[in-house]
Design a protein around this motif. Structure first.
Motif, mmCIF file in Angstrom:
data_model
loop_
_atom_site.group_PDB
_atom_site.id
_atom_site.type_symbol
_atom_site.label_atom_id
_atom_site.label_comp_id
_atom_site.label_asym_id
_atom_site.label_seq_id
_atom_site.Cartn_x
_atom_site.Cartn_y
_atom_site.Cartn_z
ATOM 1 N N ARG A 159 0.832 -1.217 0.000
ATOM 2 C CA ARG A 159 0.000 0.000 0.000
ATOM 3 C C ARG A 159 0.857 1.254 0.000
ATOM 4 N N ASP A 160 1.888 1.272 0.851
ATOM 5 C CA ASP A 160 2.746 2.460 0.934
ATOM 6 C C ASP A 160 3.508 2.701 -0.361
ATOM 7 N N VAL A 161 3.948 1.632 -1.013
ATOM 8 C CA VAL A 161 4.654 1.790 -2.287
ATOM 9 C C VAL A 161 3.746 2.434 -3.324
ATOM 10 N N THR A 162 2.503 1.966 -3.386
ATOM 11 C CA THR A 162 1.549 2.517 -4.351
ATOM 12 C C THR A 162 1.224 3.979 -4.039
ATOM 13 N N ARG A 163 1.030 4.282 -2.764
ATOM 14 C CA ARG A 163 0.690 5.649 -2.381
ATOM 15 C C ARG A 163 1.854 6.605 -2.608
ATOM 16 N N VAL A 164 3.060 6.143 -2.361
ATOM 17 C CA VAL A 164 4.231 6.988 -2.611
ATOM 18 C C VAL A 164 4.348 7.304 -4.098
ATOM 19 N N GLN A 165 4.086 6.297 -4.936
ATOM 20 C CA GLN A 165 4.134 6.547 -6.384
ATOM 21 C C GLN A 165 3.052 7.540 -6.808
ATOM 22 N N LEU A 166 1.861 7.399 -6.224
ATOM 23 C CA LEU A 166 0.784 8.350 -6.528
ATOM 24 C C LEU A 166 1.159 9.767 -6.098
ATOM 25 N N ALA A 167 1.688 9.905 -4.875
ATOM 26 C CA ALA A 167 2.015 11.231 -4.352
ATOM 27 C C ALA A 167 3.149 11.878 -5.131
ATOM 28 N N SER A 168 4.177 11.101 -5.480
ATOM 29 C CA SER A 168 5.297 11.677 -6.226
ATOM 30 C C SER A 168 4.885 12.056 -7.645
ATOM 31 N N THR A 169 4.059 11.224 -8.285
ATOM 32 C CA THR A 169 3.556 11.570 -9.620
ATOM 33 C C THR A 169 2.668 12.808 -9.557
ATOM 34 N N LEU A 170 1.872 12.885 -8.500
ATOM 35 C CA LEU A 170 1.033 14.070 -8.302
ATOM 36 C C LEU A 170 1.897 15.317 -8.128
ATOM 37 N N SER A 171 2.995 15.200 -7.389
ATOM 38 C CA SER A 171 3.891 16.340 -7.188
ATOM 39 C C SER A 171 4.517 16.797 -8.506
ATOM 40 N N VAL A 172 4.921 15.840 -9.347
ATOM 41 C CA VAL A 172 5.486 16.187 -10.653
ATOM 42 C C VAL A 172 4.450 16.913 -11.505
ATOM 43 N N ALA A 311 17.473 5.178 7.012
ATOM 44 C CA ALA A 311 18.474 6.241 6.984
ATOM 45 C C ALA A 311 18.959 6.445 5.549
ATOM 46 N N GLY A 312 19.301 7.683 5.216
ATOM 47 C CA GLY A 312 19.824 7.994 3.887
ATOM 48 C C GLY A 312 18.748 8.457 2.930
ATOM 49 N N LEU A 313 19.195 8.964 1.796
ATOM 50 C CA LEU A 313 18.305 9.473 0.763
ATOM 51 C C LEU A 313 17.922 8.373 -0.211
ATOM 52 N N VAL A 314 16.773 8.529 -0.839
ATOM 53 C CA VAL A 314 16.318 7.553 -1.831
ATOM 54 C C VAL A 314 16.774 8.007 -3.214
ATOM 55 N N SER A 315 16.898 7.056 -4.096
ATOM 56 C CA SER A 315 17.307 7.377 -5.467
ATOM 57 C C SER A 315 16.137 7.995 -6.221
ATOM 58 N N PRO A 316 16.417 8.868 -7.185
ATOM 59 C CA PRO A 316 15.317 9.479 -7.966
ATOM 60 C C PRO A 316 14.574 8.437 -8.787
ATOM 61 N N GLU A 317 13.298 8.727 -9.015
ATOM 62 C CA GLU A 317 12.443 7.794 -9.751
ATOM 63 C C GLU A 317 11.540 8.582 -10.686
ATOM 64 N N ALA A 318 11.435 8.143 -11.916
ATOM 65 C CA ALA A 318 10.589 8.832 -12.898
ATOM 66 C C ALA A 318 9.118 8.635 -12.553
ATOM 67 N N PRO A 319 8.297 9.631 -12.781
ATOM 68 C CA PRO A 319 6.858 9.477 -12.501
ATOM 69 C C PRO A 319 6.205 8.514 -13.474
ATOM 70 N N ASN A 320 5.035 8.040 -13.094
ATOM 71 C CA ASN A 320 4.281 7.118 -13.931
ATOM 72 C C ASN A 320 3.305 7.912 -14.799
ATOM 73 N N SER A 369 10.158 23.391 -7.320
ATOM 74 C CA SER A 369 10.276 22.692 -6.040
ATOM 75 C C SER A 369 9.456 21.415 -6.047
ATOM 76 N N ASN A 370 8.232 21.499 -6.560
ATOM 77 C CA ASN A 370 7.380 20.310 -6.608
ATOM 78 C C ASN A 370 7.822 19.337 -7.691
ATOM 79 N N LEU A 371 8.276 19.868 -8.824
ATOM 80 C CA LEU A 371 8.692 19.006 -9.934
ATOM 81 C C LEU A 371 9.922 18.176 -9.565
ATOM 82 N N ILE A 372 10.962 18.837 -9.081
ATOM 83 C CA ILE A 372 12.181 18.119 -8.705
ATOM 84 C C ILE A 372 11.938 17.286 -7.451
ATOM 85 N N GLY A 373 11.152 17.824 -6.524
ATOM 86 C CA GLY A 373 10.817 17.036 -5.334
ATOM 87 C C GLY A 373 10.051 15.777 -5.672
ATOM 88 N N GLY A 374 9.148 15.851 -6.651
ATOM 89 C CA GLY A 374 8.400 14.664 -7.053
ATOM 90 C C GLY A 374 9.297 13.583 -7.625
#
Length: 740
Positions: A159-172, A311-320, A369-374
């Motif tokens: 569920r969290d993986v799907t929601r994170v993808q939705l939120a990051s795509t929404l941010s982009v 801990a640590g930063l996550v790698s960038p991921e392209a939106p869906n 900010s939202n585009l790169i943050g997404g």
């Protein structure tokens, strides 16, 4: 030295529009094409464009280190202390794991440091934005979709993986909207969101935030609800499941809330004595985490905790891109609301500290900010009012404070984030609820708007009710549509007034409002408080005829019927004459009566022909047999000659000072007014018309042989003077040199 009272006099010649243009040498300024300047290329222009779109290059080289650095460091540290608990809490509000709130407190803040123009706003997670994101993630990825087959346990990882993808795509997508609108200079779109609308919307959103945190306060497992009336369903379900509350969770939330409120009250009371506010939220989080770890709140009392924080930063991921269609409507609403909140706060601080905020560049900065943050798995952000106030009050002068706070958050993400794994979620919920105090206090707007402006109160109430019942996205659309519709309705119902002259002045005011204002004998002056366009042009014409006290259409209709009746009688008389008499009559006394049959929209009156006084036949015979002068006199019959009542005024003046533009319907309506009133022997003049409106009238071919610029006067007093001096009843010359 006392000023002596003096009498001032104004003395100038009477002036119409044609004379004014000749005297002032009025000429249309040549049209400049903006694209020509865009295509120019030079070193100075390239540098200006670079600084315009990357403002940090303009102010950072001139940064006064000795004067501002210490204040920015302290301010950045204070904001970071608030960013940490709010980032964790608002991620929970967005339906995401708390660590993504920390990511959203780092990437967008640093990007805004480079591209933003406001020196004091604190960009990052915000309750209203988070709850809007949460409504999207919970509606498109509800818990019911991730139930395990064996039991009703939710697969939280999937569920969290799907929601994170939705939120990051929404941010982009939000970022793309904001950057695109900013590049085409569409920053003015926020002007359509009035202050009552924004305040009501944020108040309704705070109620949504409050309700969404009840499940964490009581430790309940609720079904996912989305769409219209979802808030009502959540409240009903919370009330239904209230007996199932976890006592340990309720006590934890209550104690944390009391501590936070007491610290905030203490900060308010000791504000003038403390160099920095007491970091109540951070201390509460640290204390709650320590107690939870030492006592074992999760194992012993069933209190839900945050859980694993990597801990640590996550790698960038392209939106869906496949999700764009599902998210486009919500993305646009979030983009507009986020920008409206940021630019309103930015302009407040800019006005207070004497600098300028570029709304279009702010739109680009927030969008980036939202585009790169997404791309780095952040959810959409805006600016927080509470953090912005702290950033300003603790000595922040530039966005260096924002950069310092983002670096502090980076340190927490890399090294300290995992220490908060045992933090109870109820404490985060209490933090969110306590921080809603400022927005919930906006309910006081109802009382103030009731006293000051009932129309704005109506906008406030409609926005609030629509947002509560229809959810945040539909509520914003309904509120905006209602606000714009109300503007149109208000222009359709302006204040119409008949003006009179205030004695011994050249000032003209509404006779219904000023008891000393008297109508000028023989002159009607009519004014509308709004511009005339297609939506209210017909109402303007109808009200004008009604206020003049003359049924213009009825009078024209009677005149037409009498003229037609006389023409038919003349034809009958001509038939009964001998051929010799007809020849003599046609040579000496050719009578032609011009009947205007093109007068449109006149009222019919069937009983009228029997009541009107027409000329008797013997009079007509005398007219036909009379000389040339009598024939010319009857060629344009007057109302008096026809036995019709005459208006009690000879001139009509239209005060068009309120007009800001004209359209084709307005021009046609004004032409009809000239035509109709001239038909009943009333001269029509226009006064106080602005130059852009005159230009539009000219372009719309308003002026012709019968209507010229000599009918336009620079002021109402000029028009009144001209009308009195040239009236058919004789000249009445008021003194233009008026004693003021």
């Amino acid at each position: 030295m006392e000023l002596q009272k003096q009498d001032y006099h104004v003395d100038r010649p009477l002036m119409n529009q044609e004379q004014l243009e000749e005297l002032g040498r009025w000429d249309l300024t040549p049209r400049t094409y903006q694209w020509r300047t865009w295509l120019k290329c030079s070193h100075a222009r390239a540098r200006a464009l670079l600084i315009q779109h990357l403002p940090v290059l303009g102010w950072l080289p001139r940064y006064p280190v000795r004067d501002w650095l210490l204040g920015d460091l302290l301010s950045g540290l204070s904001v970071a202390i608030m960013q940490l608990p709010q980032g964790l809490a608002y991620a929970l509000l967005a339906g995401l794991p708390p660590v993504f709130g920390l990511y959203s407190s780092f990437y967008p803040v640093f990007i805004y440091f480079l591209f933003g123009t406001s020196r004091h706003i604190s960009v990052g997670t915000f309750a209203v934005m988070s709850v809007m994101v949460g409504s999207v993630t919970e509606s498109l990825a509800p818990d019911e979709k991730f139930l395990l087959d064996s039991n009703s346990t939710v697969n939280e990882t999937a569920r969290d993986v799907t929601r994170v993808q939705l939120a990051s795509t929404l941010s982009v997508l939000v970022g793309l909207f904001q950057v695109g609108l900013g590049l085409v200079h569409f920053g003015f779109v926020v002007t359509y969101l009035s202050e009552p609308l924004v305040r009501s919307y944020t108040t309704a959103a705070s109620v949504q935030v409050f309700v969404s945190q009840l499940k964490y306060v009581f430790g309940l497992q609720l079904s996912s609800h989305s769409g219209p009336l979802s808030l009502i369903y959540i409240v009903l379900e919370v009330c239904w499941k209230l007996p199932q509350s976890v006592i340990g969770t309720v006590i934890t939330a209550f104690v944390a809330g009391v501590v936070l409120v007491m610290v905030k009250l203490l900060n308010d009371k000791l504000q003038r004595y403390l160099p920095l506010p007491i970091p109540g939220e951070l201390l509460t989080l640290i204390g709650a985490t320590g107690i939870s770890y030492g006592v074992g709140l999760k194992q012993r009392f069933g209190v839900d905790v945050v859980g694993n924080i990597p801990a640590g930063l996550v790698s960038p991921e392209a939106p869906n891109p496949q999700l764009f269609v599902k998210l486009v409507g919500n993305a646009f609403a979030i983009a507009v609301v986020g920008f409206a909140i940021a630019i309103s706060l930015g302009k407040i601080f800019a006005l207070r500290h004497g600098y300028r905020v570029d709304s279009n560049q702010e739109l680009v900065a927030l969008g980036l900010s939202n585009l790169i943050g997404g791309i780095f798995r952040c959810f959409p952000v805006s600016c927080s009012m509470s953090r912005s106030l702290v950033q300003e009050s603790t000595g922040g002068n530039t966005q260096v404070a924002g950069a310092v706070s983002s670096l502090f958050i980076l340190l927490i993400i890399l090294k300290l984030g995992e220490l908060f794994q045992d933090l109870p979620r109820a404490v985060l919920a209490a933090t969110i609820i306590v921080n809603l105090k400022g927005m919930l206090m906006q309910f006081a707007d109802i009382c103030s708007l009731w006293k000051t402006n009932r129309v704005d109160l109506l906008i406030w109430l409609v926005t609030f009710v629509a947002t509560i019942l229809l959810n945040l996205d539909l509520g914003l659309a309904v509120a905006l549509a209602f606000s714009l519709l109300l503007v149109v309705v208000r222009t359709q119902l302006p204040h119409y007034s008949v003006l009179g002259q205030v004695s011994d002045t050249d000032i003209y005011r509404d006779v219904a409002e000023y008891s000393d204002a008297r109508e000028v004998p023989g002159v009607k002056i009519f004014r509308s408080s709004a511009t005339i366009y297609f939506a209210n042009a017909e109402l303007y014409s109808d009200t004008l005829k009604q206020r003049c006290g003359v049924d213009v259409d009825h009078l024209i209709s009677r005149k037409k019927k009498l003229l037609k009746k006389q023409e038919m009688k003349l034809k009958r008389l001509q038939k009964h004459k001998s051929p010799q008499e007809q020849a003599v009559s046609s040579q000496d006394n050719s009578v032609s009566i011009n009947v205007n049959t093109n007068l449109g929209d006149t009222k019919s009156n069937d009983v009228e022909s029997s009541k009107t006084k027409a000329m008797p036949e013997n009079e007509l015979e005398e007219i036909v047999a009379s000389g040339q002068e009598d024939a010319k006199a009857i060629a344009v019959p007057t109302l008096k000659a026809l036995g019709l009542p005459q208006p009690d005024f000879h001139s009509l003046i239209l005060d068009l000072g309120a007009l800001s533009f004209v359209d084709t319907v307005c021009i046609k309506n004004l032409k009809n007014i000239f035509r109709d009133f001239r038909e009943i022997e009333v001269d029509v003049y226009i006064a106080a018309c602005h130059s852009p409106v005159v230009t539009q009238l000219e372009a719309g071919q308003f002026f012709d042989a019968s209507i010229t610029k000599r009918h336009l006067f620079v002021s109402v007093h000029d028009a009144v003077t001209f009308a009195l001096q040239h009236s058919k009843s004789g000249p009445i010359s008021p003194i233009l040199a008026t004693k003021l």
